[in-house]
Design an enzyme around this catalytic site. Structure first.
Site, mmCIF file in Angstrom:
data_model
loop_
_atom_site.group_PDB
_atom_site.id
_atom_site.type_symbol
_atom_site.label_atom_id
_atom_site.label_comp_id
_atom_site.label_asym_id
_atom_site.label_seq_id
_atom_site.Cartn_x
_atom_site.Cartn_y
_atom_site.Cartn_z
ATOM 1 N N LYS A 33 0.622 -7.241 12.708
ATOM 2 C CA LYS A 33 -0.504 -6.410 12.266
ATOM 3 C C LYS A 33 -1.728 -6.836 13.067
ATOM 4 O O LYS A 33 -2.197 -7.965 12.959
ATOM 5 C CB LYS A 33 -0.737 -6.592 10.774
ATOM 6 C CG LYS A 33 -1.784 -5.660 10.182
ATOM 7 C CD LYS A 33 -1.813 -5.776 8.667
ATOM 8 C CE LYS A 33 -2.840 -4.850 8.032
ATOM 9 N NZ LYS A 33 -2.832 -4.952 6.546
ATOM 10 N N GLU B 149 -1.323 -27.896 28.454
ATOM 11 C CA GLU B 149 -2.577 -28.651 28.257
ATOM 12 C C GLU B 149 -2.376 -29.819 27.303
ATOM 13 O O GLU B 149 -3.320 -30.526 26.989
ATOM 14 C CB GLU B 149 -3.667 -27.717 27.725
ATOM 15 C CG GLU B 149 -4.141 -26.702 28.754
ATOM 16 C CD GLU B 149 -5.490 -26.104 28.366
ATOM 17 O OE1 GLU B 149 -5.554 -24.875 28.326
ATOM 18 O OE2 GLU B 149 -6.427 -26.858 28.091
ATOM 19 N N THR C 237 0.828 -1.221 0.000
ATOM 20 C CA THR C 237 0.000 0.000 0.000
ATOM 21 C C THR C 237 0.851 1.255 0.000
ATOM 22 O O THR C 237 0.452 2.286 -0.548
ATOM 23 C CB THR C 237 -0.930 -0.011 1.231
ATOM 24 O OG1 THR C 237 -1.800 -1.121 1.098
ATOM 25 C CG2 THR C 237 -1.730 1.262 1.355
ATOM 26 N N TYR D 126 -8.177 0.768 -3.111
ATOM 27 C CA TYR D 126 -7.061 1.258 -3.932
ATOM 28 C C TYR D 126 -6.349 0.040 -4.500
ATOM 29 O O TYR D 126 -6.624 -1.104 -4.108
ATOM 30 C CB TYR D 126 -6.084 2.073 -3.074
ATOM 31 C CG TYR D 126 -5.583 1.295 -1.885
ATOM 32 C CD1 TYR D 126 -6.217 1.402 -0.643
ATOM 33 C CD2 TYR D 126 -4.518 0.404 -1.989
ATOM 34 C CE1 TYR D 126 -5.800 0.659 0.444
ATOM 35 C CE2 TYR D 126 -4.096 -0.344 -0.909
ATOM 36 C CZ TYR D 126 -4.744 -0.210 0.302
ATOM 37 O OH TYR D 126 -4.346 -0.969 1.387
ATOM 38 N N THR E 134 1.720 -4.317 4.217
ATOM 39 C CA THR E 134 1.615 -4.555 5.666
ATOM 40 C C THR E 134 1.080 -5.942 5.995
ATOM 41 O O THR E 134 1.246 -6.421 7.110
ATOM 42 C CB THR E 134 0.695 -3.512 6.322
ATOM 43 O OG1 THR E 134 -0.610 -3.601 5.722
ATOM 44 C CG2 THR E 134 1.263 -2.111 6.179
ATOM 45 N N ASP E 135 0.436 -6.619 5.040
ATOM 46 C CA ASP E 135 -0.184 -7.907 5.352
ATOM 47 C C ASP E 135 0.831 -8.934 5.859
ATOM 48 O O ASP E 135 0.548 -9.635 6.822
ATOM 49 C CB ASP E 135 -0.903 -8.487 4.125
ATOM 50 C CG ASP E 135 -2.202 -7.756 3.839
ATOM 51 O OD1 ASP E 135 -2.935 -8.185 2.938
ATOM 52 O OD2 ASP E 135 -2.458 -6.742 4.517
HETATM 53 N N1 DGL Z 1 -2.428 -5.996 -0.209
HETATM 54 C C1 DGL Z 1 -1.912 -5.545 1.060
HETATM 55 C C2 DGL Z 1 -0.380 -5.771 1.110
HETATM 56 O O1 DGL Z 1 0.264 -5.562 0.092
HETATM 57 C C3 DGL Z 1 -2.191 -4.098 1.293
HETATM 58 C C4 DGL Z 1 -2.011 -3.728 2.725
HETATM 59 C C5 DGL Z 1 -0.897 -2.749 2.951
HETATM 60 O O2 DGL Z 1 0.166 -2.806 2.301
HETATM 61 O O3 DGL Z 1 -1.092 -1.928 3.871
HETATM 62 O O4 DGL Z 1 0.112 -6.140 2.171
#
Ligand code: DGL
Length: 355
Positions: free
Chosen positions: A192, A312, A39, A53, A119-120
């Site tokens: 995340k 457990e 992103t 987007y 971020t993923d």
């Molecule tokens: N498709 C997600 C990625 O590339 C978008 C999320 C992001 O980058 O914040 O990880």
């Protein structure tokens, strides 16, 4: 040739300015930005599109050109290593990126490295580099929750912060770092935690520090092994083994594990609560273990777990491993890196206690 006093004064001033810019450039740290997409390189149809987007559109040179403030922080160069949304990262992408980071870190004319990333799976890549790149130079992974085209986009400040940290002497030796939303996190702990806020990244033991107006404020440092202290070296790794994750939930069928475990070197079980495994799934995991697959118990709890041996499940009896405080996706990264070596379950458990 006659030169008017006014022109001579102008020429002298211009020469002084050029000399000071050159001198400053020569004294600024050298930072390389390795771009992979996400992103932070995204673009939406309008400024109102903060959540809808296309990721991985803007090239690294445009990201740098859009942030002229960087020229006062470091001498910055950009490389486009990948241009993908990070959910599509592969093990080969991890190796390509890791080897490029390692090669640059060895260069005398590189003082710090920034990786721009979706971020993923940012938390996975950051931990992978933390475990395998042998350098004490700052390596900072950064992303954004909104594309640069959106109102109140967060990418510019996140990237400015990342370059500042990568250019900082006091960031050396702290392992791979992540700068998001004014915070500095260790690549080991950060994850995340939500997908729709700019304050998206959390470390369950807290960030290492803050970065405000280009200045780092440190409050803690990592204590687990990383980078220079790691027994795993990206330069010696040519392939990563298959490690998969099985998710635990009510009414989960044993087939959920049987299907995933095939061909894997290890299976991470994202269990409920204490990393618990449903009684009907235990035999399927035991069978995988008997077939030589390592079984690692993690917890699905979203703030990160704290899984202990024999709490457990009789891990000693089953010859299983516990992921301790690593979430399932982090446990998978550590298991993949560790199992580039032929480790017993006991040796793998040592690795999980130490990294
Ligand atoms: N498709 C997600 C990625 O590339 C978008 C999320 C992001 O980058 O914040 O990880």
């Amino acid at each position: 040739m006659y030169l008017s006093p006014r022109f001579r004064a102008f020429a002298a001033g211009a020469a002084l300015l050029a000399a000071s810019v050159l001198a400053q450039a020569q004294t600024l740290p050298n930072v390389v930005i390795l771009a992979t997409g996400g992103t932070i390189a995204g673009a939406g149809a309008s400024a109102a599109n903060s959540a809808t987007y296309a990721a991985a559109k803007v090239p690294v040179d445009k990201l740098i050109a859009g942030l002229p403030e960087l020229s006062k922080v470091a001498s910055v160069k950009g490389e486009q290593v990948l241009q993908i949304a990070s959910e599509s990262f592969t093990n080969e992408d991890l190796l390509t990126l890791g080897k490029r980071v390692s090669a640059l870190a060895k260069q005398g004319d590189v003082d710090g490295i920034v990786v721009t990333h979706g971020t993923d799976t940012l938390e996975e890549t950051a931990y992978f580099l933390h475990l395998t790149v042998h350098t004490d130079k700052p390596i900072v992974v950064v992303g954004s929750m909104r594309p640069g085209t959106a109102l109140s986009a967060d990418g510019a400040l996140n990237l400015y912060d990342a370059v500042n940290v990568a250019a900082s002497q006091d960031a050396k030796g702290k392992g791979v770092l992540v700068t998001m939303n004014d915070e500095i996190h260790t690549g080991r702990d950060v994850a995340k935690a939500i997908n729709i806020k700019t304050e998206a990244f959390k470390s369950q033991w807290g960030p290492l520090g803050m970065i405000v107006e280009g200045r780092n404020y440190w409050f803690r440092a990592p204590v687990k092994r990383h980078t220079m202290q790691s027994e795993f070296d990206i330069d010696q790794i040519t392939a990563l083994p298959q490690v998969d994750i099985a998710y635990g939930y009510g009414n989960v069928p044993a087939s959920s594990v049987e299907a995933i475990g095939k061909g894997a070197k290890a299976i991470v079980h994202a269990g409920t609560g204490n990393g618990s495994v449903a009684n009907r799934v235990v035999p399927a995991l035991q069978k995988l273990r008997e077939g030589g697959v390592q079984v690692i118990r993690s917890s699905r709890v979203n703030t990160g777990g704290f899984v202990l041996r024999n709490a457990e499940q009789p891990d000693d009896k089953y010859d299983w491993v516990v992921a301790h405080d690593l979430n399932p996706q982090k446990a998978r990264i550590l298991a993949m890196v560790a199992l580039t070596k032929p480790l017993s379950a006991a040796e793998l458990q040592r690795v999980f206690w130490e990294y």
